[in-house]
Motif scaffolding. Sequence first.
Motif, PDB file in Angstrom:
ATOM      1  N   ARG A   1      11.282  86.470  14.854  1.00  0.00           N
ATOM      2  CA  ARG A   1      12.730  86.683  15.580  1.00  0.00           C
ATOM      3  C   ARG A   1      13.085  88.122  15.355  1.00  0.00           C
ATOM      4  NH1 ARG A   1      13.344  81.365  17.295  1.00  0.00           N
ATOM      5  NH2 ARG A   1      13.453  79.921  15.409  1.00  0.00           N
ATOM      6  N   ASP A   2      14.311  88.185  15.965  1.00  0.00           N
ATOM      7  CA  ASP A   2      14.743  89.435  16.216  1.00  0.00           C
ATOM      8  C   ASP A   2      15.051  90.233  14.864  1.00  0.00           C
ATOM      9  OD1 ASP A   2      14.849  89.051  19.010  1.00  0.00           O
ATOM     10  OD2 ASP A   2      17.068  88.581  19.065  1.00  0.00           O
ATOM     11  N   SER A   3      15.196  89.502  13.798  1.00  0.00           N
ATOM     12  CA  SER A   3      15.472  90.047  12.541  1.00  0.00           C
ATOM     13  C   SER A   3      14.866  89.102  11.427  1.00  0.00           C
ATOM     14  CB  SER A   3      16.906  90.352  12.271  1.00  0.00           C
ATOM     15  OG  SER A   3      17.760  89.249  12.165  1.00  0.00           O
ATOM     16  N   ALA A   4      14.600  89.302  10.304  1.00  0.00           N
ATOM     17  CA  ALA A   4      14.004  88.522   9.326  1.00  0.00           C
ATOM     18  C   ALA A   4      15.000  87.436   9.128  1.00  0.00           C
ATOM     19  CB  ALA A   4      13.670  89.214   7.880  1.00  0.00           C
ATOM     20  N   GLU A   5      16.250  87.917   9.068  1.00  0.00           N
ATOM     21  CA  GLU A   5      17.604  86.814   8.738  1.00  0.00           C
ATOM     22  C   GLU A   5      17.730  85.777   9.791  1.00  0.00           C
ATOM     23  OE1 GLU A   5      17.642  90.420   6.490  1.00  0.00           O
ATOM     24  OE2 GLU A   5      17.708  90.179   8.716  1.00  0.00           O
ATOM     25  N   LYS A   6      16.941  85.857  10.688  1.00  0.00           N
ATOM     26  CA  LYS A   6      17.131  84.810  11.852  1.00  0.00           C
ATOM     27  C   LYS A   6      16.090  83.754  11.830  1.00  0.00           C
ATOM     28  CE  LYS A   6      20.250  87.569  14.839  1.00  0.00           C
ATOM     29  NZ  LYS A   6      20.183  88.000  16.406  1.00  0.00           N
ATOM     30  N   MET A   7      15.038  84.090  10.978  1.00  0.00           N
ATOM     31  CA  MET A   7      14.276  83.219  10.957  1.00  0.00           C
ATOM     32  C   MET A   7      14.363  81.547  10.645  1.00  0.00           C
ATOM     33  SD  MET A   7      11.098  85.209   8.571  1.00  0.00           S
ATOM     34  CE  MET A   7      11.988  85.433   7.441  1.00  0.00           C
ATOM     35  N   THR A   8      13.623  80.579  11.171  1.00  0.00           N
ATOM     36  CA  THR A   8      14.182  79.152  10.937  1.00  0.00           C
ATOM     37  C   THR A   8      13.703  78.969   9.336  1.00  0.00           C
ATOM     38  OG1 THR A   8      13.043  78.519  13.083  1.00  0.00           O
ATOM     39  CG2 THR A   8      13.193  76.697  11.155  1.00  0.00           C
ATOM     40  N   SER A   9      14.677  78.365   8.691  1.00  0.00           N
ATOM     41  CA  SER A   9      14.779  78.005   7.315  1.00  0.00           C
ATOM     42  C   SER A   9      13.702  76.979   7.039  1.00  0.00           C
ATOM     43  CB  SER A   9      16.015  77.275   6.825  1.00  0.00           C
ATOM     44  OG  SER A   9      16.402  76.047   7.442  1.00  0.00           O
ATOM     45  N   VAL A  10      13.234  76.881   5.560  1.00  0.00           N
ATOM     46  CA  VAL A  10      12.226  76.188   5.397  1.00  0.00           C
ATOM     47  C   VAL A  10      12.711  74.686   5.440  1.00  0.00           C
ATOM     48  CG1 VAL A  10      10.509  75.405   3.691  1.00  0.00           C
ATOM     49  CG2 VAL A  10      11.240  77.985   3.800  1.00  0.00           C
ATOM     50  N   ASP A  11      13.763  74.505   5.062  1.00  0.00           N
ATOM     51  CA  ASP A  11      14.274  72.964   5.134  1.00  0.00           C
ATOM     52  C   ASP A  11      14.340  72.603   6.679  1.00  0.00           C
ATOM     53  OD1 ASP A  11      14.565  72.744   2.456  1.00  0.00           O
ATOM     54  OD2 ASP A  11      16.797  73.191   2.487  1.00  0.00           O
ATOM     55  N   GLU A  12      14.709  73.526   7.579  1.00  0.00           N
ATOM     56  CA  GLU A  12      14.878  73.133   9.171  1.00  0.00           C
ATOM     57  C   GLU A  12      13.487  72.914   9.394  1.00  0.00           C
ATOM     58  OE1 GLU A  12      17.890  75.407  11.789  1.00  0.00           O
ATOM     59  OE2 GLU A  12      17.364  76.634  10.126  1.00  0.00           O
ATOM     60  N   PHE A  13      12.528  73.729   9.223  1.00  0.00           N
ATOM     61  CA  PHE A  13      11.172  73.479   9.345  1.00  0.00           C
ATOM     62  C   PHE A  13      10.486  72.272   9.010  1.00  0.00           C
ATOM     63  CE2 PHE A  13       6.607  74.507   9.593  1.00  0.00           C
ATOM     64  CZ  PHE A  13       6.358  75.140  10.540  1.00  0.00           C
ATOM     65  N   ARG A  14      10.811  71.823   7.704  1.00  0.00           N
ATOM     66  CA  ARG A  14      10.206  70.531   7.096  1.00  0.00           C
ATOM     67  C   ARG A  14      10.801  69.434   8.190  1.00  0.00           C
ATOM     68  NH1 ARG A  14      11.697  71.313   2.667  1.00  0.00           N
ATOM     69  NH2 ARG A  14       9.666  72.022   1.808  1.00  0.00           N
ATOM     70  N   ALA A  15      12.336  69.551   8.301  1.00  0.00           N
ATOM     71  CA  ALA A  15      12.780  68.393   8.856  1.00  0.00           C
ATOM     72  C   ALA A  15      12.432  68.085  10.560  1.00  0.00           C
ATOM     73  CB  ALA A  15      14.178  68.494   9.083  1.00  0.00           C
ATOM     74  N   SER A  16      12.056  69.271  10.949  1.00  0.00           N
ATOM     75  CA  SER A  16      11.560  69.175  12.298  1.00  0.00           C
ATOM     76  C   SER A  16      10.123  68.705  12.414  1.00  0.00           C
ATOM     77  CB  SER A  16      11.729  70.399  13.498  1.00  0.00           C
ATOM     78  OG  SER A  16      12.945  70.981  13.501  1.00  0.00           O
TER      79      SER A  16
END
Length: 307
Positions: A154-169
Motif C-alpha cells: 500500500r501507500d503506507s503500512a497503515e493502509k494494509m488490509t487488516s488480518v480480519d478483513e483478509f480472512r473474511a474475504s
Amino acid sequence: MRETSRTRRSRGAAAVLTAALLLATGGALAGCDSSSDARGNGAPAKRRPSPRPTPVWDRSPDSIAAVGDSITRGFDACVVFSDCPEVSWATGTDTKVRSLALRLIGEPTAVAERSWNYARSGADVGDLPEQMALAAAKRPELVTVMVGANDACRDSAEKMTSVDEFRASFKASMGQLRRTAPKAQVYVSSVPDLMQLWSTGRGNPLGRQIWKLGICASMLGNSDDVSPKAQQRRTMVHQRVVAYNGVLRDVCAKDLRCRYDGGAVFEYRFSGEQLSRWDWFHPSRNGQERLAEIAYRNVTAAQPPRA
C-alpha cells in the motif's frame, strides 16, 4: 432306598451339565482377568479413536483455473508494465517456463483449451470472490490461488488490509467456489516474502529508480533508508505478510480438497535473475519457472507439504 439305574443316569447327566457350565463360566472369567491383567489396572480396554478421513486429492488434474494478482498474470515478465499471461506460472503456454498447466495437461494447445486465467494485476483479496465465481463456472478440476501481495503493498503500512478483513474475504472466496464447484481442488500459494524482494532488488540502481514510481511503497519506498523508523515500517509489512499466510493455511486446512504450499513460495529466495529487469520486484520468466516448479511439486506430492 435302593438306587435305580434310571436315577444313576439322571444324576450322571446332571453332573456333566454342571461341569460344563463351570468350565464355560471359568473360561469367561479367565478371559476378563486376562484382559484386565494386560492393562495392569483392571480397567476395560479403551477403543482407539477412528483415524480422520483421508482428504480426496487428485494428483493429476486435467483442467486448471487461476485466480489472484499480477504475479499470476506474468506482469513485467515480457514487456515493461504489461501483463504476459503466456509465461504465467499457473496457466501459461510458454514451453521454457513450463507452467503448472503445461506440466499437468501437456501440449500448449490442450492447455489453451483446458485452462483459464482470471487473475488481475492490482487485485487484492477483496477481488477474489468475484474471480472465484468466474473460475467456478468453468468447473475446473483445480483452482490455483496466489493473492495477498497487494494487500500488504500500500501507500503506507497503515493502509494494509487488516488480518480480519483478509480472512473474511478468503473464506468468502472459498464459499463462492464451493457453491458452484464443490469438488474442485484448490492449490493455495503463500504470499512471497516482500522483505526478501526488497533486500535483493535494492542492490540494482535501475530497480531503485523504478521503485520511486510507487511500486509497493509500504515496503520499497525510500529503499536506501535503513533508519530504525524505516526498518520498523518494513517489519510491519513483513509481519502482516506472515499473518496473511497463516490465514491462507488455516482456512485451507478446513477444506478437504484444499492444499496450501506449506510456505514454500514465502521461503523461496528469489535472486536477481528471477526478478523482472524492468521493476526488480515481479518474477521474471525464470522466476515464473521457479514458481511453476514449486506448484507442480506440491500438487503432485502424495502428501501435502507441512506448514
